[in-house]
Design a protein around this motif. Structure first.
Motif, PDB file in Angstrom:
ATOM      1  N   LEU A   1      70.564  -9.666  53.249  1.00 60.19           N
ATOM      2  CA  LEU A   1      70.544 -10.567  52.098  1.00 60.19           C
ATOM      3  C   LEU A   1      70.035 -11.946  52.522  1.00 60.19           C
ATOM      4  CD1 LEU A   1      71.596  -9.410  49.483  1.00 60.19           C
ATOM      5  CD2 LEU A   1      73.744 -10.604  49.850  1.00 60.19           C
TER       6      LEU A   1
ATOM      7  N   VAL B   1      73.571 -15.153  49.116  1.00 58.18           N
ATOM      8  CA  VAL B   1      74.958 -14.929  49.525  1.00 58.18           C
ATOM      9  C   VAL B   1      75.975 -15.404  48.481  1.00 58.18           C
ATOM     10  CG1 VAL B   1      76.691 -15.498  51.260  1.00 58.18           C
ATOM     11  CG2 VAL B   1      74.402 -14.859  51.970  1.00 58.18           C
TER      12      VAL B   1
ATOM     13  N   LEU C   1      82.336  -7.631  54.803  1.00 56.76           N
ATOM     14  CA  LEU C   1      82.115  -7.264  53.401  1.00 56.76           C
ATOM     15  C   LEU C   1      81.709  -8.470  52.550  1.00 56.76           C
ATOM     16  CD1 LEU C   1      85.008  -4.717  52.694  1.00 56.76           C
ATOM     17  CD2 LEU C   1      82.622  -4.253  53.283  1.00 56.76           C
ATOM     18  N   TYR C   2      82.363  -9.623  52.773  1.00 50.75           N
ATOM     19  CA  TYR C   2      81.946 -10.784  51.963  1.00 50.75           C
ATOM     20  C   TYR C   2      81.039 -11.723  52.741  1.00 50.75           C
ATOM     21  CZ  TYR C   2      86.128 -13.125  53.950  1.00 50.75           C
ATOM     22  OH  TYR C   2      87.080 -13.651  54.777  1.00 50.75           O
ATOM     23  N   ARG C   3      80.485 -11.183  53.802  1.00 49.84           N
ATOM     24  CA  ARG C   3      79.457 -11.835  54.608  1.00 49.84           C
ATOM     25  C   ARG C   3      79.890 -13.183  55.190  1.00 49.84           C
ATOM     26  NH1 ARG C   3      74.722 -14.570  55.319  1.00 49.84           N
ATOM     27  NH2 ARG C   3      72.852 -13.432  55.856  1.00 49.84           N
TER      28      ARG C   3
ATOM     29  N   LEU D   1      76.685  -2.718  50.325  1.00 48.40           N
ATOM     30  CA  LEU D   1      77.553  -2.972  49.185  1.00 48.40           C
ATOM     31  C   LEU D   1      76.720  -2.746  47.938  1.00 48.40           C
ATOM     32  CD1 LEU D   1      79.641  -6.194  49.805  1.00 48.40           C
ATOM     33  CD2 LEU D   1      80.441  -4.090  48.783  1.00 48.40           C
TER      34      LEU D   1
ATOM     35  N   LYS E   1      73.093  -2.452  48.484  1.00 45.79           N
ATOM     36  CA  LYS E   1      72.345  -3.508  49.151  1.00 45.79           C
ATOM     37  C   LYS E   1      72.885  -3.760  50.561  1.00 45.79           C
ATOM     38  CE  LYS E   1      72.551  -5.824  45.296  1.00 45.79           C
ATOM     39  NZ  LYS E   1      72.877  -6.903  44.415  1.00 45.79           N
ATOM     40  N   ASP E   2      71.964  -3.911  51.507  1.00 42.02           N
ATOM     41  CA  ASP E   2      72.366  -4.206  52.873  1.00 42.02           C
ATOM     42  C   ASP E   2      72.763  -5.685  52.960  1.00 42.02           C
ATOM     43  OD1 ASP E   2      72.688  -4.639  55.543  1.00 42.02           O
ATOM     44  OD2 ASP E   2      70.898  -3.532  56.152  1.00 42.02           O
ATOM     45  N   VAL E   3      74.044  -5.924  53.170  1.00 46.40           N
ATOM     46  CA  VAL E   3      74.575  -7.288  53.139  1.00 46.40           C
ATOM     47  C   VAL E   3      73.930  -8.171  54.208  1.00 46.40           C
ATOM     48  CG1 VAL E   3      76.655  -8.654  53.498  1.00 46.40           C
ATOM     49  CG2 VAL E   3      76.752  -6.592  52.117  1.00 46.40           C
TER      50      VAL E   3
ATOM     51  N   LEU F   1      76.411 -12.815  45.853  1.00 43.52           N
ATOM     52  CA  LEU F   1      77.187 -11.670  46.335  1.00 43.52           C
ATOM     53  C   LEU F   1      78.676 -11.980  46.217  1.00 43.52           C
ATOM     54  CD1 LEU F   1      77.453  -8.980  48.166  1.00 43.52           C
ATOM     55  CD2 LEU F   1      77.804 -10.612  50.024  1.00 43.52           C
ATOM     56  N   ARG F   2      79.054 -13.171  46.668  1.00 38.03           N
ATOM     57  CA  ARG F   2      80.475 -13.526  46.703  1.00 38.03           C
ATOM     58  C   ARG F   2      81.068 -13.648  45.306  1.00 38.03           C
ATOM     59  NH1 ARG F   2      80.101 -17.729  51.670  1.00 38.03           N
ATOM     60  NH2 ARG F   2      79.792 -16.155  53.267  1.00 38.03           N
TER      61      ARG F   2
END
Lengths: 229, 307
Positions: free
Chosen positions: A70, A75, A49-51, A62, A65-67, A78-79
């Motif tokens: 990305l 990144v 989830l948090y890549r 998420l 968007k497809d993580v 996202l975080r």
């Protein structure tokens, strides 16, 4: 909010997959407990989830968007929309409570005035405003985890992920943390908590997703822990 | 990127440098030593180049023109007319790469010999006019020492030129020498640059390792790679530049003392004067130290930043 489509994760040098064709949907504003024996894939799911990790196959979506797709430079952004809480707190022991919470804002170039406004508010929420100047190392475990919670929410994230947040805490502190997470959820954030705290799961009556050997074996609203503890 | 961000990063860099003080000092000194050797190599190379350049500029072709007394077949045992000499000189001037052409007639040459050695003047007077055994000579300077052989060949082929002389072996040696200096110097410099990057990146790696917890949290809360990298890059630049400053200081101190002494004891060697080179060398070293430090930090962080 979160959608996993046929997600499989196999770590290098591991025979069995950690996640094996997981399909999952979590709506915005939900509170979800992830349960299951150790090694069932709870942590792996959260890392996707948090890549921190990328899926071997399948899609982790998420907010539409497809993580996995990305680009690398996206990144960090996202975080910034996700707050993460760990069993071992991950604080900087030689810094003060205030500095630990401010750290999340400082290293994303938030203006100082903004930091001065948001950090006390976050500490107020977790009930540690009076300990702002204490060093993180001087706090009890429960207090340290509350600092970590404050750091996770100081940016008003849309998603809060907690990986066994109470694994190191006594029952009383466990309740405090879980109540805090519940409160954060009431304020609008989607919350996903992996836990072994059976009693709490049973009494909070939230959605419970059980993982075993990388597969979803149970997904019930107002569920229970369902394992011997 | 805000100014405050830079200030924070610089403060972090200074703090890191101070925290790892023994290690920082050690690496700064070893960078200083490597850059010192590098500077010495550069100074040596510059001076050898200067020497070679001076030697090159002194290389000239000496051509002997035909006279009735010369034995070469192409001379036909007769003197050249003034027109023929003029034609030869014009021909030489017309060759590519020829810079200057100086003519010295055999009569002038004899007069010069008389002046040079008055004791012999009486005897030499007996060789004036048609008795003069010397040859008319042409001195030719060529713009590029590598073209000397070719030009000499062309002059030799001209009608009325009996023989040319240009110190074939010396020119060949000179060319080989300058080439060796260039290649050797470049190789050595590259090696030293590599050593400097290695030293710096080891130090930075330790600094990164000491802050790995902080770095992992930074990544977690969404700090960009550049934000995480910046203080370490600054720390690397700082260490590199400090090392370079020490090296420059020592080199300047040494060269200012040594250069005049060498020049005095070997006057024919063209020693490059300190004031002509030390400013450039110092600036170059400082820049180099900073750049190498940045490069080293960049590489030592790559592994930590990759998820």
């Amino acid at each position: 909010m979160i959608q996993l489509i046929n997600v499989t994760k196999v770590y290098p040098h591991m025979k069995a997959p950690s996640l094996d064709g997981v399909n999952l949907r979590v709506e915005r504003g939900e509170f979800v407990f992830l349960v299951g024996p150790s090694g069932a894939g709870k942590s792996t799911l959260m890392k996707l989830l948090y890549r921190e990790e990328l899926p071997t196959s399948g899609q982790v979506i998420l907010d539409g968007k497809d993580v996995a797709r990305l680009p690398r430079r996206a990144v960090p952004y996202l975080r910034r929309s996700i707050g993460v809480i760990f069993q071992d707190f991950k604080l900087l022991p030689e810094r003060t409570v205030f500095q630990n919470v401010a750290f999340a804002l400082e290293c994303t170039d938030v203006p100082r005035r903004e930091i001065a406004r948001r950090v006390p508010a976050a500490l107020e929420l977790v009930g540690l405003r009076h300990k702002s100047r204490a060093l993180a190392a001087e706090l009890s475990g429960g207090e340290q985890q509350r600092v970590a919670v404050a750091r996770a929410i100081v940016r008003n994230p849309v998603l809060v992920i907690a990986d066994e947040p109470t694994g190191n805490l006594d029952p009383e502190n466990t309740w405090t943390i879980m109540n805090l997470l519940n409160q954060i959820n009431q304020m609008g954030a989607t919350v996903v908590v992996a836990t072994h705290a059976a009693e709490i799961v049973d009494s909070m009556k939230k959605r419970v997703i059980a993982l075993e050997r990388g597969r979803v074996v149970r997904d019930e609203n107002r569920g229970t822990y369902g394992y011997e503890s | 990127m805000s100014l405050r961000g830079w200030v924070t990063a610089l403060r972090d860099a200074l703090r890191n440098t101070a925290r790892g003080n023994v290690m920082s000092l050690a690496s700064m000194l070893s960078v200083a030593v490597t850059l010192l050797v590098l500077a010495v190599v550069v100074l040596l190379a510059v001076n050898l180049e200067e020497m070679a350049a001076t030697a090159e500029s002194q290389v000239e072709i000496k051509g002997y023109l035909c006279t009735a007394r010369r034995e070469e077949v192409k001379c036909g045992q007769r003197d050249l007319t003034e027109q023929e000499i003029e034609a030869i000189l014009a021909g030489i001037r017309g060759l590519p790469d020829v810079e200057t052409v100086t003519f010295l007639s055999r009569h002038e040459a004899l007069e010069e010999m008389k002046r040079a050695d008055p004791a012999q003047a009486e005897i030499l007077s007996g060789y004036e006019g048609d008795e003069n055994p010397l040859s008319d000579e042409v001195y030719v300077k060529v713009s590029d020492v590598e073209r000397v052989a070719k030009v000499a060949e062309q002059i030799q082929a001209m009608r009325g030129v009996a023989k040319v002389d240009y110190g074939k072996e010396i020119v060949a040696d000179l060319l080989a020498f300058t080439r060796a200096v260039r290649i050797g110097g470049l190789g050595l410099v590259l090696l030293l640059l590599f050593a400097t990057v290695l030293t710096l990146s080891n130090t930075i790696r330790l600094s990164v390792y000491a802050r790995r917890r902080e770095i992992s949290i930074m990544k977690l809360v969404g700090a960009t790679d550049w934000y995480i990298r910046r203080p370490f890059v600054l720390e690397g630049m700082l260490l590199g530049a400090l090392g370079a400053a020490v090296a420059s200081g020592v080199v300047a101190w040494g060269y200012i003392r040594l250069a005049p002494a060498i020049q005095e004891s070997v006057p024919f060697l063209p020693v490059v004067r300190p004031e002509l080179i030390l400013t450039d060398l110092t600036l170059a070293l400082l820049g180099l130290g900073a750049v190498l430090g940045a490069v080293a930090s960049f590489f030592s962080l790559r592994r930590f930043l990759n998820v």
